[in-house]
Each structure stands twice: as C-alpha cells, then as structure tokens.
Design a protein around this motif. Structure first.
Motif, PDB file in Angstrom:
ATOM      1  N   ARG A 234       1.654   9.740  -4.072  1.00 22.85           N
ATOM      2  CA  ARG A 234       0.714   8.852  -4.738  1.00 22.85           C
ATOM      3  C   ARG A 234      -0.541   9.611  -5.166  1.00 22.85           C
ATOM      4  N   GLY A 235      -0.841   9.533  -6.462  1.00 25.42           N
ATOM      5  CA  GLY A 235      -2.039  10.180  -7.005  1.00 25.42           C
ATOM      6  C   GLY A 235      -1.907  11.681  -7.113  1.00 25.42           C
TER       7      GLY A 235
ATOM      8  N   GLU B 191       0.830  -1.209   0.000  1.00 28.74           N
ATOM      9  CA  GLU B 191       0.000   0.000   0.000  1.00 28.74           C
ATOM     10  C   GLU B 191       0.864   1.258   0.000  1.00 28.74           C
ATOM     11  N   LEU B 192       2.003   1.159   0.672  1.00 25.46           N
ATOM     12  CA  LEU B 192       2.888   2.318   0.730  1.00 25.46           C
ATOM     13  C   LEU B 192       3.432   2.667  -0.645  1.00 25.46           C
TER      14      LEU B 192
ATOM     15  N   GLY C 165       4.175   6.498  -2.439  1.00 24.81           N
ATOM     16  CA  GLY C 165       4.450   7.169  -1.166  1.00 24.81           C
ATOM     17  C   GLY C 165       3.575   8.406  -1.007  1.00 24.81           C
ATOM     18  N   ALA C 166       4.225   9.501  -0.590  1.00 25.15           N
ATOM     19  CA  ALA C 166       3.483  10.739  -0.347  1.00 25.15           C
ATOM     20  C   ALA C 166       2.943  11.331  -1.641  1.00 25.15           C
TER      21      ALA C 166
ATOM     22  N   PHE D 166       7.950   9.338  11.889  1.00 28.37           N
ATOM     23  CA  PHE D 166       9.188  10.044  11.532  1.00 28.37           C
ATOM     24  C   PHE D 166       9.900  10.490  12.801  1.00 28.37           C
ATOM     25  N   ASP D 167      11.228  10.428  12.771  1.00 25.07           N
ATOM     26  CA  ASP D 167      11.934  11.109  13.845  1.00 25.07           C
ATOM     27  C   ASP D 167      12.091  12.578  13.439  1.00 25.07           C
TER      28      ASP D 167
ATOM     29  N   ALA E 271      11.562  14.544   9.769  1.00 23.72           N
ATOM     30  CA  ALA E 271      10.494  15.540   9.606  1.00 23.72           C
ATOM     31  C   ALA E 271      11.061  16.867   9.123  1.00 23.72           C
TER      32      ALA E 271
ATOM     33  N   THR F 130       4.652   7.288   4.957  1.00 23.67           N
ATOM     34  CA  THR F 130       3.943   8.576   4.920  1.00 23.67           C
ATOM     35  C   THR F 130       3.305   8.938   6.259  1.00 23.67           C
ATOM     36  N   ASP F 131       3.394   8.026   7.226  1.00 25.23           N
ATOM     37  CA  ASP F 131       2.834   8.340   8.543  1.00 25.23           C
ATOM     38  C   ASP F 131       3.849   9.206   9.292  1.00 25.23           C
ATOM     39  N   ILE F 132       3.544  10.461   9.410  1.00 22.96           N
ATOM     40  CA  ILE F 132       4.509  11.414   9.974  1.00 22.96           C
ATOM     41  C   ILE F 132       4.790  11.110  11.442  1.00 22.96           C
ATOM     42  N   ARG F 133       3.847  10.436  12.092  1.00 15.26           N
ATOM     43  CA  ARG F 133       4.100  10.069  13.492  1.00 15.26           C
ATOM     44  C   ARG F 133       5.245   9.068  13.620  1.00 15.26           C
TER      45      ARG F 133
ATOM     46  N   PRO G  14      12.814  15.753   4.863  1.00 19.51           N
ATOM     47  CA  PRO G  14      12.473  14.405   4.395  1.00 19.51           C
ATOM     48  C   PRO G  14      13.372  13.907   3.266  1.00 19.51           C
TER      49      PRO G  14
END
Lengths: 440, 706
Positions: free
Chosen positions: A272-273, A26-27, A269-270, A62-63, A67, A57-60, A70
């Motif tokens: 996408r689309g 999915e990523l 990734g980010a 990320f260190d 962030a 893509t889950d920013i939570r 990127p």
C-alpha cells in the motif's frame, strides 16, 4: 451500495447491510470513513469479523511458513480458500456470511436479499438463505462475473464450477444489475431465459462531488490537470500517460508550468502506497507531477474545484465503464481520455463538449489531447462549462438508483403471487432487505 | 521517540521511501535501514533520505562454512536472508531496541519475523503504510503491552496449549531468537515452573524451552529450565530423567553441570525407590545413570579441575546415602582365604587387562622368563565374550542388587572360573571394568591383586568393585592411594585389601644419552594428549623465560589431543592452538608429534617439565629426569596441599607452585652450563636410583612371590 441502501430506506424498507469490519478494510487499499456519514442512519450495519488473510501485514500474526515465503504461502492460501467457494482470497468467508444471513433473517425476517459483488462469495449467502428460507434475492454484479471486462472475454465456461454457481444463482434471482450495456448483452446472450431480468444500473456520480460552478484557471500559477481514483492501471499505462504529459509540456507554452496531480489509493496490503506506480509518479515530480495520496469523499468537490482539466485513465475496454467517468463529466472540466478507443467510457462521454475524444493509448495522440485540453481549459466560456456539467446530470447516482430500486421493488411485487404461494411473504411495505458488500 | 527499523533485501522504491520517511519523522520517529542489497550503489539517495542509521548487512554467505552455504542453497529466500543477517551485531542491537520492525519486501519478512521474537514488544510489519499506522498506534498509547505478560498468564497458555499444539509451533514459541533474549529466556524458564501443570506437560514444555535455549547458546539456561521443571515433578522417574537431561545439556558442551548433585540424587532416589520394590533391573539402570553422570569424564578427566579432587568424601556422600548404592558396595568377602604361593611348583600368575598393556611390558618380560613363575597373559578385550562381561556395568549393578542371582553372575562364573581355577595369583592391571567384573564372583582360593594407576580414581569403577574380594591393591603413588581411599568406603573397612605403593615399571637406564648443544635452553614436555597435561601451563613458563632470554624454546613430544574426545577437550585444544600458533611460527615451540624413540627425543631436552593438573606418577617426567634433564614439576593442583602430593613424591626443589616459580627455577638452573649440568646429573641419579626397573622389580617379586 450506499445509495442503494438509502433508496430502499426511502422506499420504506428496513435495511440491514452486512459488511466486514472497518479494520479489515484498512488492510485493503484503505477506507474513507466520511462516506459513512452519508448512509441513512436508519440503515443497520452488521460488521462481520472477516478480513482478507492474504493482505495481512502484521508479521507477528504470520506463522513461520508464511514468514519464510510470503508469496508461496498466499498462493497456497488462495487454493485453500477456493475449496470452500470458488473464489480466491474470499472463498473462506462463505460460512460466516451464510450464518450471518441466516441469523439476521431469524431475528428480523428478510423479504429480499441483494447480493453485491465483488466478492462473489456473497452469492453463497444469498443462495443459502434462498435454500433454507426461500428469501428472494437480487444480484448486483457491477462488472459481471462470467465476463472478463478488461479483456472482453469469457471468464469461465458454463460447465465449470463457477459457471454452475452463476447459472444456479441467476436461475432463481429476482433481478441482475450490471453497470453497462455490453455486460448486460453478455448476460442476456448467455442466459436467454433470464434476459428480461438483466438491468443496466450505471454507477453514476454523487452530486455533491461536483464543484457545482464553472472554473476560472489561474494561468500565472499554471494549469492543473488531475486524476482522482484508485490507481488500478498498469505501470506501463501510467508511463505512457506521463510520456505524453512531458511531451505536451515541452510542446505547449500553456503547459510549461502546468501541474498534474494524482489522487487516490495505490496498492494494498504490504504494497500500500509503495508500488512501482508510486515510484514512477515520484520520479516525474520534475515534470510537475505530484501524487497527493487518497482523498476523502468530503475533499472531492474541493479538489475538483482546484483543477482545470481531468485525465481519465481507465483500464479495460468496451465492457468497462467505471464510476469515474460520470464524476469527471460532472466537473464540467475538459477531459483527456487515457484509455482504449473501444471503451464504454467513450459511449458515456460521447457528446460531452469538453472531451478531447478517444485517441487510444498512443503517446503522440495523447500529447495532442493534453494540448487541446489546455486550450479548452482557458478558452471555454462559462456557458460551455455549464453545458458540460449538464451533460452529466442524467447520471447522478441518486437519480439512477431511485429508478433502479423502484424497478426492483416492482419486480419483486410482480413475482409476489408466485413467491407468496411458496413462502407466504408479508406485504411489500415494511419490507426488509439484506445486502452484502461494502458500506459505500 | 519511536525507533523504526526497516529491513530490505532489494533496493526499495527510493522516492516513495524517502517521502514516507518524512511522514515517520513528522511523527517523531527515528528511522533506520538495514539492507542485504548493495547499498553503496544508492548511497547518495540514502544520504538524501536522512535516515538516522543505515547499515549494510552481509550480501551473501561467501565467508561462511560450506555446510551453511549448502544449507542456504536449499532454503527459501527468507531463510537465506536470515542466515546472512542473524549474526550481524548492528542489526541485533537495533532490533533489540526498535519499537517497529518493518520488512520492505517479501525477502525481509522472515528476518523481521525472527527479530520480532527476539524483541517481543516491538510491532512487526510488512510494508510502509502498515508501519506508519503502527507508529501512529504507538503514539496514541500502549496498544501492545510494553512489558511481557505476567508469567502466570504465559504459564496458563503453556498449560493450555502444549498438549494441543504441534511441535513446530512450540519450537517457534521457544525458538532461538526468543531464548536469546534475556527476558524471553527468563519468561519461559519461569513458565515451566508455574504451578498446576501436569508432569508430562511440564516435562515436554521444558524440553522445548531447553532446546530453544540451547540453540540460542544459553546452555546453562537450558539446563536450569530442565532442572527447574524437574523440581516441580513428583514422579521420581520423570524427575530423574529431566535432571539427567539438564546435566547432560551442560556436559555435552564441556561444562560441569551446576545441578549435578541434584541430577545424581534424582537417579539415586529413583534407584532406591525401585530397589525397595524389588525391581532390581530398573534400580540398576538408575544407579548406573547416577554413577555414569557423577563420574562423567568431562567433569573429572577433561578439565583442569574436578569436584572429586576438591572434596572427595563430600563428592561421594550422596552415593553413601543411597540404599541401592549401599547394597552394591556391601562387601561380600570370600569364603576361603587365598592360598599361599606353592612351594612345590612355580607360581601360576595370570596377568590380565583389557587392551591397555602399556605398563605391563617389563612385568610380562620378567615373569615370562622367571623360573619361579608360570605366566599367562589374558587380554579380556581379545575375546568377545570376555570383553562383553568385562565392561557390562548395568549387569554388574543388577547382580549386586539381586544378591548375586543374576544371569550375569552365571556368565562370569562360566567364563572366568577356569582362569581362576588355574591361577594361584591373578594380577589385574587397571582398576576398571575387569576388576569389577572379576569381583562379581568369589575367587575361591586364588589370590587377587589389582593395580590402580590414577585415572581410575576419577571413574565409577572403583565404586562397583568389591574390594573385599581383592587381596592386594597396588597404587603407583601415595597421593593416588590417599584419594581413592577417601573416595571408596570399602577401602576403609576391615574387609579392605592390603594396599601397596609400587612405582611403575620403567627401564630408565636406557635414557642416559649425551645432550645436544642447545639442550640447556630447551624445555620439554613428554605427552600432551590429555587436557590434564595442561601444556598451556608449560607455554606460560616458556613465555616468561623468553622475556629474559629468547634462546629458550619448548619441545612438545607426543600425540595432540583428540578434539573428538569431548567438547571440553576440543575447547582446550582450540585455546592451546591459538596460543601456539605465533610461538611455532617464531620457532619458540616445536611440536615433534608422536615418537617411538623417546630417549632420542630427550637428547634435545635440557629441562623436563610436568605441567599436569594431576598425575599418578609422571612417567614422561621420570624418563626425562633419568635422561639428565633438569626436572621442573608443577605442584599438581588436584593434590596440592594434601598430605601426599607431587611434593612428597619428588625430591625437594623439583616442585614449584606457579609458572613464575618454574621460570625462576629454570633461570637459576640454566644460568650457567655448570649449574645446569649439575642439576641434571643429580636428577638423573635420583631417577635411575629410585624408579628404574632394576630397583622396582624387587618390590614386584616381593608382591608376587613373597
């Protein structure tokens, strides 16, 4: 890979497919779960908890460093990953893949490992199992490794780290599969001692993707041209195609109310689309262009049935074939080529009665091709459509893979005395195979 | 309804973005966009996108400080965007309630990362497709907990992680955005008090938490986190240290610490523990910290109130419970009484201070030229070795705890004994370090006189001075004596010195000069360099007067407060200047700055004010009164209502309770030229007749010469 696994099952083998977790796909650019429905239920699928960290893509997750910057973080990540195995984005999967191969073999000894690339890190698992348990392996390179299929140049030298890996792998591989003759020629020339083990296994197409019948265009509603596949070409490439499309619509009354539908994955990734391509397509809506997003396998035949002509947009040149070309041929619809003249797709299409020919990436020539395709779409008889579809028959995936798997099994058997002397492997029937790569 | 907040630093692909918004709305989401890119140029597109809210974030840092701009220059894009956006109220509000926060481009990722720590339940994603999946997940049920995990679970993590986690990660987990959220702050505060955590780990955790809270502006939260953690730590030293940090967190921001008593108690407990073990040095350090904290100037000097003034005995009660402090306060007395003034030769008088000789000029002048006195003046600050021993508080304490056996005792003996041997009488001005130092040793037969003005009452020094070795203690006003006596137990014991109240030495005759024409409507305040002078009270009075008559104005004479003195001072000054700005612009307030010629300045002043919250004796007021300005004195709040206060120091009618009363008194006095002049004359006569040096010097003669 799906067809390969199924064909091994059909040959009487136990098959275990090693892949990554569904959510990890999915990523990437996404996943079509309907494809799994066609996997023989006897195939065992092992999903490893691996994912492309660079595509997270889950920013939570990320260190702070990531962030803050990127792109820089991902560059550094890729450098780190390549230390484990010389492949950016995937190198760090090595250990988990190796362990998985060893574990599976320990539980259910394998007689063959088929490593499908990309990613090439799969080769590390094949090599480990070979080193530790002398399990024979074959390699399915698809587009090749040491050849840059887009530019047609050598991707790395023989004495580089990558070169040493490829050499080491091929020195002991049962067989090497590639998708077309130019790539096969590259490998035969690069590794003359290995030349007889290089086998062209074309991508082919799934028979059930073909609409299966001749198509009647609805002129009142307007002709529909279509592209189905991952949007992996450049934005400039796309703009060239759309320029030609606009020009053709202005020039050709048959195209005045025509539509151009694009289906497939855009970006990952980010992004996408949401790439520049998507925006270009959006801006072209006034010209009858529509981006319809990804299509699942189950929709493909129905989509093709609605279309009146195909637009074959391909990257690369003589080393690239692409699976799309076979599927497009099987639709029996006129095909507009939007790729360089010297492209392997041209070799495949040669002789196809509804192909407008390889005209290169020239707007004027492509405009003519669109016009010609419009006429072909309404003027072609049912017989001609049937003939066009028949042109693709030789490339059904099933038929191609049946032969390829049979040959591989035979090759393994031919090698057997030599290998048995080393390993004492069991008889061929009831063989087990471990394959890498996506379950599709 | 799911709220989705998009953040972009560059113009998004608007076509795709608009299309995607349809999908978000189809899923019942409300969509908001905040951007640092120029939104005006795509305003129409954004209107077409039918967002539920669009907000332009600051596009640069042009309006921020140059320091911040310099920092931004060196920072990566993500940080710059955050620096631009972090104070934006709209963004903070939306981020607090959003369910999904989305970065549309790499530059926005860091801002989303920070906001996500602020809103701990929101999904935080990079890109449209992941955001859409998040909305689907939310619609499909609670994947992410809607409330924060139980405190115990977090505490578990804290325990497990703190010793292993790098500092940077702990800082992230306790960062400003997290701490700025009430929930985050409460959670972390609770986490550091969870049971079962080793003391050192708890201390480390609480320091990270405090640091994060402090950065988030939660000063008291930081202090509470530290003191709550301290409450769970058995080791007295570590506990005391954390409590101290807790208190200093607030003190450094100009706030009186809520857990001051606990912090002082913590140090005292450790001091007692060490003292009991005979570890005098470490006991003295703890005691020193207790005294320094308890008598920090922010608590008593730089504020408009003081816990010490409210209830002096209660304030020092913890000290009296401490065995270590009691050892320090133990009167050691002197072996021989002071000898009587000599009759066969002049009195050898040693006048000493450390730097501040402001109130000694008349005394030095009189006895320097007095046939019955041989005068020496010793400025302890002028000689390094003397200066060092004069202010060496920890060493003094250690010496007291060790029963006078320390190296310090020997130093004082060596350096001060010659002066004591020479002098018949030593006059120590200001009851601070030098008085404490000198009483470290037995003065022999030399008489020791110490003068305590007012400021010293709010310091630790009287608590470190052995008054049993002082023969006479001079106060400048009865209310100061009253306060200090209730603070220092030694002064209530049999060994206490004789106590006197002697007015400051002032030459007031010279202040009688003719007033200028508009002096009647000019209020004056002499000396505004300390918070305690509370010039804002005077401004309040002025404003009330100007409601009646805009001829009234206020002259502020003297140096401004130094904002570097303390945060509390800086805060007061900010408020004052804000208030003064329009008044100065209109000419209602004039700041003259410092002057060497106060009598000249007073010629323009017709009403002299004392707006202070505390004073010993207000010299500026007395000089003003002597100059024939009508005095109006605030009933100094530190002493108001006590047996001795401004009301008992000054004649009836001078003292008022409130700015209203002050304004009324001034209106009454200045109603006519005659009434004003009459009040002024009476004040001048009283001032000169009571406080002029010609009157007061006789009392000093009595003190020194008997």
């Amino acid at each position: 890979m799906r067809e390969t696994a199924n064909q091994f099952i059909n040959t009487g083998w136990d098959v275990t497919v090693v892949t990554i977790a569904q959510e990890s796909w999915e990523l990437d650019s996404g996943i079509d779960l309907t494809l799994l429905e066609q996997v023989d239920p006897r195939v065992k699928v092992v999903e490893l908890p691996l994912s492309r960290e660079d595509l997270e893509t889950d920013i939570r997750l990320f260190d702070e460093e990531r962030a803050l910057n990127p792109a820089k973080w991902v560059t550094e990540l890729r450098k780190r990953q390549a230390k484990t195995f010389p492949e950016a984005s995937f190198g760090e999967w090595r250990e988990v893949l190796e362990q998985a191969a060893l574990d599976i073999h320990r539980e259910h000894p394998a007689d063959l490992l088929l490593a499908s690339c990309v990613p090439y890190v799969n080769l590390a698992a094949a090599w480990r199992l070979w080193e530790e348990a002398r399990v024979p392996y074959a390699v399915d390179f698809r587009d090749g490794w040491s050849i840059d299929v887009i530019d047609g140049t050598e991707a790395f030298s023989k004495d580089s780290e990558l070169g040493r890996w490829e050499q080491k792998i091929l020195d002991n591989a049962v067989s090497l599969w590639v998708v077309n003759d130019p790539i096969a020629e590259h490998y035969r020339a690069r590794y003359p001692d290995f030349a007889d083990r290089v086998r062209v296994v074309r991508n082919g197409y799934d028979a059930d993707s073909s609409p299966g019948h001749a198509h009647k265009p609805d002129l009142a509603a307007g002709l529909t041209f279509g592209y189905l596949g991952t949007v992996n070409f450049t934005a400039t490439h796309l703009e060239t195609v759309l320029d030609a499309w606009r020009a053709a619509r202005e020039r050709e009354p048959l195209l005045a109310n025509a539509r151009f539908e694009v289906r497939g994955h855009i970006g990952n990734g980010a992004g996408r689309g949401a790439t520049r391509h998507a925006e270009i397509l959006k801006e072209a809506e006034a010209d009858g262009v529509r981006f319809g997003g990804p299509a699942s396998k189950a929709e493909v035949a129905e989509i093709y049935a609605r279309w009146d002509a195909m637009v074959l947009i391909l990257i690369g040149g003589r080393f690239v074939t692409s699976g799309k070309v076979y599927e497009y041929m099987a639709t029996g619809l006129p095909i507009v080529s939007a790729h360089v003249v010297e492209h392997d797709a041209s070799n495949v299409l040669r002789g196809h009665p509804l192909w407008t020919g390889a005209v290169g990436l020239d707007v004027e020539a492509m405009t003519e091709a669109f016009v010609r395709a419009a006429h072909l779409a309404i003027d072609t008889s049912d017989e001609a459509h049937a003939e066009a579809m028949a042109h693709a028959d030789q490339y059904t995936r099933e038929s191609l893979m049946t032969v390829a798997v049979r040959e591989l099994v035979d090759r393994l058997a031919a090698d057997k005395p030599e290998r048995v002397s080393v390993e004492g492997a069991s008889a061929l029937p009831e063989k087990s195979i471990v394959t890498g790569g996506p379950a599709s | 309804m799911t709220d989705v907040l998009f953040i972009a630093t560059k113009r998004p692909q608007l076509g795709i973005f608009t299309d995607s918004l349809v999908k978000f709305r189809d899923r019942g989401a409300k969509v908001y966009l905040a951007g640092t890119f120029k939104m005006a140029s795509v305003a129409e597109d954004l209107i077409r996108a039918e967002l539920d809210g669009v907000h332009q974030l600051p596009r640069n840092l042009n309006k921020r400080s140059s320091a911040m701009r310099r920092k931004a220059k060196k920072s990566p894009t993500g940080m710059r965007v955050w620096m631009q956006s972090q104070r934006d109220r709209w963004l903070r509000q939306q981020a607090r309630t959003a369910h999904v926060i989305v970065a549309l481009d790499p530059g926005a990722v860091y801002t989303v990362w920070r906001l996500a720590q602020y809103n701990t339940t929101a999904e935080a994603h990079f890109g449209l497709a992941p955001a859409l999946r998040a909305v689907d997940r939310i619609a499909g049920g609670p994947i992410r907990p809607t409330a924060l995990p139980p405190v115990a679970a977090v505490a578990q993590d804290v325990r497990r992680s703190i010793s292993g986690l790098p500092a940077a990660m702990m800082r992230t987990a306790t960062s400003r955005p997290v701490m700025r959220s009430t929930v985050g702050a409460r959670l972390w505060r609770s986490a550091v008090t969870a049971p079962g955590m080793p003391g050192t780990v708890r201390a480390t955790a609480s320091r990270y938490v405090a640091e994060g809270m402090e950065e988030a502006g939660r000063i008291s939260g930081a202090a509470i986190a530290l003191s709550s953690a301290a409450a769970k730590i058995p080791d007295p030293e570590l506990k005391a240290q954390l409590l101290h940090e807790s208190a200093m967190t607030e003190v450094s921001k100009g706030i009186s610490p809520r857990d001051l008593v606990k912090a002082v108690d913590g140090h005292l407990a450790h001091a007692d523990d060490q003292f009991a073990k005979g570890l005098h040095e470490s006991a003295s350090v703890s005691l020193y910290r207790a005294l320094s904290l308890g008598f920090h100037r922010v608590l008593h000097i730089d504020q408009l109130s003081s816990p010490l003034a409210k209830d002096a005995e209660a304030f020092v009660a913890p000290l009296r419970k401490s065995a270590a402090y009691r050892a320090v306060a133990q009167p050691r007395g002197r072996k021989t009484p002071p000898k009587s003034p000599p009759s066969d030769r002049p009195l050898r008088l040693l006048v000493t201070t450390s730097t501040n000789a402001n109130f000694l000029q008349h005394i030095l002048a009189r006895y320097g030229d007095h046939p019955g006195v041989e005068l020496r003046f010793l400025d302890l600050a002028a000689q390094k070795p003397l200066k060092r021993i004069a202010w060496a508080a920890p060493q003094m304490l250690e010496d007291r705890l060790s029963g006078g056996t320390s190296e310090y005792q020997r130093d004082v003996e060596r350096l001060m004994r010659p002066h004591l041997d020479w002098a018949d009488t030593v006059f120590v001005d200001w009851s601070v370090g030098p008085a404490s130092m000198l009483t470290t040793i037995d003065p022999g037969d030399t008489r020791i006189v110490v003068r305590l003005h007012s400021y010293e009452a709010f310091t630790r020094w009287p608590h470190m001075t052995d008054f049993s070795r002082v023969d006479d203690l001079v106060f400048v006003a009865p209310h100061v004596q009253q306060l200090v006596t209730s603070l220092v137990p030694q002064l209530r014991e049999a060994s206490a010195p004789r106590m006197h109240v002697l007015d400051n030495a002032m030459d007031l005759e010279g202040f009688r000069r003719p007033k200028s024409a508009d002096a009647r409507f000019t209020l004056g305040l002499i000396g505004i360099s300390q918070v305690a002078k509370d010039p804002r009270w005077a401004v309040d009075v002025l404003k009330r007067l100007r409601e009646h008559d805009d001829r009234y104005r206020l002259l502020l004479v003297g140096n401004d407060m130094n904002p570097k003195t303390s945060k509390a001072t800086a805060d007061y000054l900010t408020l004052l200047q804000r208030e003064l700005k329009p008044l100065e612009a209109s000419g209602a307030v004039i700041r003259t700055g410092p002057t060497d010629d106060v009598p000249a300045a007073l010629t323009d002043i017709g009403v002299i004010l004392s707006s202070s919250v505390r004073e010993g004796c207000h010299v500026g007021l007395m000089e003003g009164a002597a100059s024939a300005a009508a005095p109006v004195v605030r009933d100094w709040p530190f002493y108001a209502g006590k047996p001795h206060s401004a009301r008992t120091l000054y004649p009836e009618g001078w003292v008022v309770d409130s700015p209203e009363e002050a304004a009324q008194r001034i209106l009454d006095i200045t109603a006519t030229e005659e009434s004003w002049r009459e009040a002024c004359e009476q004040a001048s006569e009283h001032a000169v007749g009571t406080w002029d040096w010609s009157v007061v010097q006789k009392r000093f003669d009595d003190l020194f010469l008997g």
